[in-house]
Scaffold this motif. Structure first.
Motif, PDB file in Angstrom:
ATOM      1  N   ALA A 165     -15.558   9.644  -2.108  1.00 50.77           N
ATOM      2  CA  ALA A 165     -16.890  10.098  -2.505  1.00 50.77           C
ATOM      3  C   ALA A 165     -17.636  10.759  -1.346  1.00 50.77           C
ATOM      4  N   LEU A 166     -17.356  10.322  -0.111  1.00 46.64           N
ATOM      5  CA  LEU A 166     -18.011  10.886   1.065  1.00 46.64           C
ATOM      6  C   LEU A 166     -17.409  12.222   1.484  1.00 46.64           C
ATOM      7  N   GLY A 167     -16.294  12.572   0.880  1.00 44.15           N
ATOM      8  CA  GLY A 167     -15.660  13.833   1.225  1.00 44.15           C
ATOM      9  C   GLY A 167     -14.591  13.730   2.288  1.00 44.15           C
ATOM     10  N   VAL A 168     -14.147  12.506   2.591  1.00 36.61           N
ATOM     11  CA  VAL A 168     -13.040  12.334   3.534  1.00 36.61           C
ATOM     12  C   VAL A 168     -11.767  12.832   2.855  1.00 36.61           C
ATOM     13  N   LYS A 169     -11.178  13.881   3.413  1.00 30.24           N
ATOM     14  CA  LYS A 169     -10.023  14.508   2.776  1.00 30.24           C
ATOM     15  C   LYS A 169      -8.699  14.070   3.387  1.00 30.24           C
ATOM     16  N   SER A 170      -8.746  13.512   4.601  1.00 26.06           N
ATOM     17  CA  SER A 170      -7.509  13.198   5.314  1.00 26.06           C
ATOM     18  C   SER A 170      -7.623  11.874   6.047  1.00 26.06           C
ATOM     19  N   VAL A 171      -6.569  11.077   5.949  1.00 28.14           N
ATOM     20  CA  VAL A 171      -6.492   9.790   6.671  1.00 28.14           C
ATOM     21  C   VAL A 171      -5.142   9.719   7.376  1.00 28.14           C
ATOM     22  N   ASN A 172      -5.170   9.389   8.654  1.00 23.23           N
ATOM     23  CA  ASN A 172      -3.948   9.120   9.394  1.00 23.23           C
ATOM     24  C   ASN A 172      -3.675   7.630   9.334  1.00 23.23           C
ATOM     25  N   LEU A 173      -2.504   7.258   8.850  1.00 20.85           N
ATOM     26  CA  LEU A 173      -2.151   5.859   8.661  1.00 20.85           C
ATOM     27  C   LEU A 173      -1.068   5.481   9.665  1.00 20.85           C
ATOM     28  N   SER A 174      -1.362   4.519  10.516  1.00 24.42           N
ATOM     29  CA  SER A 174      -0.384   4.074  11.509  1.00 24.42           C
ATOM     30  C   SER A 174       0.643   3.170  10.846  1.00 24.42           C
ATOM     31  N   LEU A 175       1.905   3.564  10.908  1.00 23.91           N
ATOM     32  CA  LEU A 175       2.976   2.797  10.267  1.00 23.91           C
ATOM     33  C   LEU A 175       4.283   3.107  10.993  1.00 23.91           C
ATOM     34  N   ASP A 176       4.785   2.147  11.741  1.00 26.07           N
ATOM     35  CA  ASP A 176       5.930   2.384  12.617  1.00 26.07           C
ATOM     36  C   ASP A 176       7.267   2.004  12.010  1.00 26.07           C
ATOM     37  N   THR A 177       7.239   1.421  10.826  1.00 25.78           N
ATOM     38  CA  THR A 177       8.476   1.004  10.171  1.00 25.78           C
ATOM     39  C   THR A 177       8.220   0.775   8.698  1.00 25.78           C
ATOM     40  N   LEU A 178       9.274   0.894   7.890  1.00 27.80           N
ATOM     41  CA  LEU A 178       9.183   0.556   6.467  1.00 27.80           C
ATOM     42  C   LEU A 178       9.882  -0.760   6.175  1.00 27.80           C
ATOM     43  N   ASP A 179      10.204  -1.499   7.215  1.00 29.53           N
ATOM     44  CA  ASP A 179      10.846  -2.801   7.088  1.00 29.53           C
ATOM     45  C   ASP A 179       9.830  -3.880   7.457  1.00 29.53           C
ATOM     46  N   ALA A 180       9.580  -4.809   6.543  1.00 34.16           N
ATOM     47  CA  ALA A 180       8.537  -5.816   6.752  1.00 34.16           C
ATOM     48  C   ALA A 180       8.815  -6.695   7.965  1.00 34.16           C
ATOM     49  N   ASN A 181      10.067  -7.029   8.201  1.00 32.15           N
ATOM     50  CA  ASN A 181      10.398  -7.877   9.348  1.00 32.15           C
ATOM     51  C   ASN A 181      10.164  -7.141  10.665  1.00 32.15           C
ATOM     52  N   ARG A 182      10.571  -5.870  10.722  1.00 31.38           N
ATOM     53  CA  ARG A 182      10.326  -5.114  11.944  1.00 31.38           C
ATOM     54  C   ARG A 182       8.835  -4.857  12.136  1.00 31.38           C
ATOM     55  N   PHE A 183       8.119  -4.696  11.029  1.00 27.60           N
ATOM     56  CA  PHE A 183       6.664  -4.538  11.120  1.00 27.60           C
ATOM     57  C   PHE A 183       6.056  -5.737  11.841  1.00 27.60           C
ATOM     58  N   PHE A 184       6.497  -6.921  11.474  1.00 25.84           N
ATOM     59  CA  PHE A 184       5.975  -8.138  12.111  1.00 25.84           C
ATOM     60  C   PHE A 184       6.348  -8.178  13.589  1.00 25.84           C
ATOM     61  N   THR A 185       7.569  -7.789  13.903  1.00 26.84           N
ATOM     62  CA  THR A 185       8.020  -7.794  15.296  1.00 26.84           C
ATOM     63  C   THR A 185       7.197  -6.836  16.146  1.00 26.84           C
ATOM     64  N   ILE A 186       6.903  -5.656  15.602  1.00 23.04           N
ATOM     65  CA  ILE A 186       6.167  -4.645  16.354  1.00 23.04           C
ATOM     66  C   ILE A 186       4.688  -4.978  16.464  1.00 23.04           C
ATOM     67  N   THR A 187       4.091  -5.439  15.361  1.00 24.97           N
ATOM     68  CA  THR A 187       2.638  -5.631  15.319  1.00 24.97           C
ATOM     69  C   THR A 187       2.194  -7.054  15.605  1.00 24.97           C
ATOM     70  N   ARG A 188       3.134  -7.998  15.538  1.00 21.62           N
ATOM     71  CA  ARG A 188       2.862  -9.436  15.714  1.00 21.62           C
ATOM     72  C   ARG A 188       1.932  -9.969  14.625  1.00 21.62           C
ATOM     73  N   ARG A 189       1.908  -9.288  13.497  1.00 19.50           N
ATOM     74  CA  ARG A 189       1.093  -9.726  12.364  1.00 19.50           C
ATOM     75  C   ARG A 189       1.860  -9.450  11.064  1.00 19.50           C
ATOM     76  N   ASP A 190       1.635 -10.297  10.049  1.00 18.59           N
ATOM     77  CA  ASP A 190       2.323 -10.169   8.765  1.00 18.59           C
ATOM     78  C   ASP A 190       1.413  -9.438   7.778  1.00 18.59           C
ATOM     79  N   GLU A 191       1.283  -8.127   7.951  1.00 21.82           N
ATOM     80  CA  GLU A 191       0.332  -7.350   7.148  1.00 21.82           C
ATOM     81  C   GLU A 191       0.976  -6.121   6.504  1.00 21.82           C
ATOM     82  N   PHE A 192       2.290  -6.103   6.415  1.00 21.65           N
ATOM     83  CA  PHE A 192       2.987  -4.919   5.895  1.00 21.65           C
ATOM     84  C   PHE A 192       2.522  -4.559   4.486  1.00 21.65           C
TER      85      PHE A 192
END
Length: 327
Positions: A110-137
């Motif tokens: 609604a505010l007109g934000v047309k683009s968002v950059n999303l940080s995502l270093d893996t598509l594997d939930a286990n590696r996501f946890f290893t890299i980020t130290r959090r279970d938020e995949f």
């Protein structure tokens, strides 16, 4: 038009609104986190809005909100609402890790934000946890789906790290087959907050490109926009695209149009410099807009030719965190 001493246009501000983050990605900060800035050390919404208003009048037409993680700041939507109303601002965008973002997507649209950059270093939930130290995949993937369903352009930022996620390159490229996303592979930088080894030299942009070409020999080069930091490509038949950002190699400095403001108000002409002046201090000292404009113009007319020259003049440790620089 706002230009620097090398004739380069300055039209893009990356504004970090906080140094805090709800992840602990090992390539960005220590496991225990950082010594966070106090509330008084952070710029207030009013201060950020004032400096952004002035910079837009001077020629800035794109602002990207970064952190830390922008959505851990409680008043972030108030700031975004005010920024979206600045006359002359053509592009308001956000970089986020996606954990808290999904509920805000309709408002962003609604505010007109047309683009968002999303940080995502893996598509594997286990590696996501290893890299980020959090279970938020799952939360990040929900944000990805929500952004796409609302028609917001998504660029996925993936830092390529030896021994950590290079095996994810095939799956991330494959993500572009049926989704209108741009997956950008980024060379790792030394700003990890504790000085451990990084793989920006080993997995440079040429190595990353060859890895993708090994998978897709028919990979096609596409046109890069005027100020693009990414070399852009597309796999024939894929909906989305692929980009490679030479963040450590610094091959795009000759067309750099960006400046940065850290959460504490430090102006950085380059990612690799120490910071050239603290704007927050001037605001709190009562500097008026005319004076501040002259101070800014002087700073812009003393930009280094490239990131290598900026790094050579650093006094601070090169192992500060990206969260404190502004991602």
């Amino acid at each position: 038009m706002l230009t620097d001493n090398h004739g380069r246009t300055i039209s893009y501000l990356r504004l970090a609104v906080t140094d805090r983050c709800n992840l602990r990605c090992f390539y960005c900060m220590p496991e225990h986190g950082l010594d966070w800035l106090s509330r008084t050390e952070l710029m207030s919404n009013a201060e950020m809005l004032r400096i952004c208003s002035l910079l837009v009048k001077m020629g800035i037409d794109k602002i990207r909100i970064t952190g830390g993680e922008p959505f851990v700041r409680k008043d972030i939507m108030e700031l975004l609402t005010s920024l979206s109303q600045l006359k002359g601002l053509k592009d308001l965008s956000i970089t986020t890790n996606g954990i808290l973002t999904a509920p805000f997507v309709p408002q962003l649209k609604a505010l007109g934000v047309k683009s968002v950059n999303l940080s995502l270093d893996t598509l594997d939930a286990n590696r996501f946890f290893t890299i980020t130290r959090r279970d938020e995949f799952d939360a990040v993937m929900l944000t990805l789906d929500t952004l796409l369903s609302h028609g917001i352009e998504v660029k996925i930022n993936t830092v390529v790290m030896a021994g950590k996620n290079t095996q994810d390159i095939p799956a991330l490229v494959a993500l572009t087959k049926d989704r209108p996303v741009s997956v950008r592979f980024i060379e790792e930088m030394p700003f990890n907050g504790e000085g451990h080894d990084y793989s920006g030299v080993l997995w440079n942009h040429l190595h990353i490109l060859q890895e993708i070409k090994n998978l897709y020999p028919d990979l096609q080069k596409t046109t890069d926009t005027q100020f693009s930091t990414a070399y852009n490509y597309q796999v024939p038949g894929h909906t989305g695209s692929v980009g490679i950002i030479a963040a450590y190699s610094r091959t795009f400095c000759g067309t750099c149009n960006r400046i940065r403001l850290t959460p504490s108000g430090m102006l950085k002409n380059c990612l690799y410099d120490d910071g050239v002046l603290n704007i927050k201090d001037h605001l709190r000292a009562g500097t008026n807009d005319e004076q501040l404009e002259q101070i800014l113009l002087k700073a812009f007319n003393n930009r280094e030719i490239d990131g290598w020259a900026a790094a050579e003049k650093r006094i601070a440790s090169p192992n500060e965190s990206m969260a404190s620089i502004g991602g």
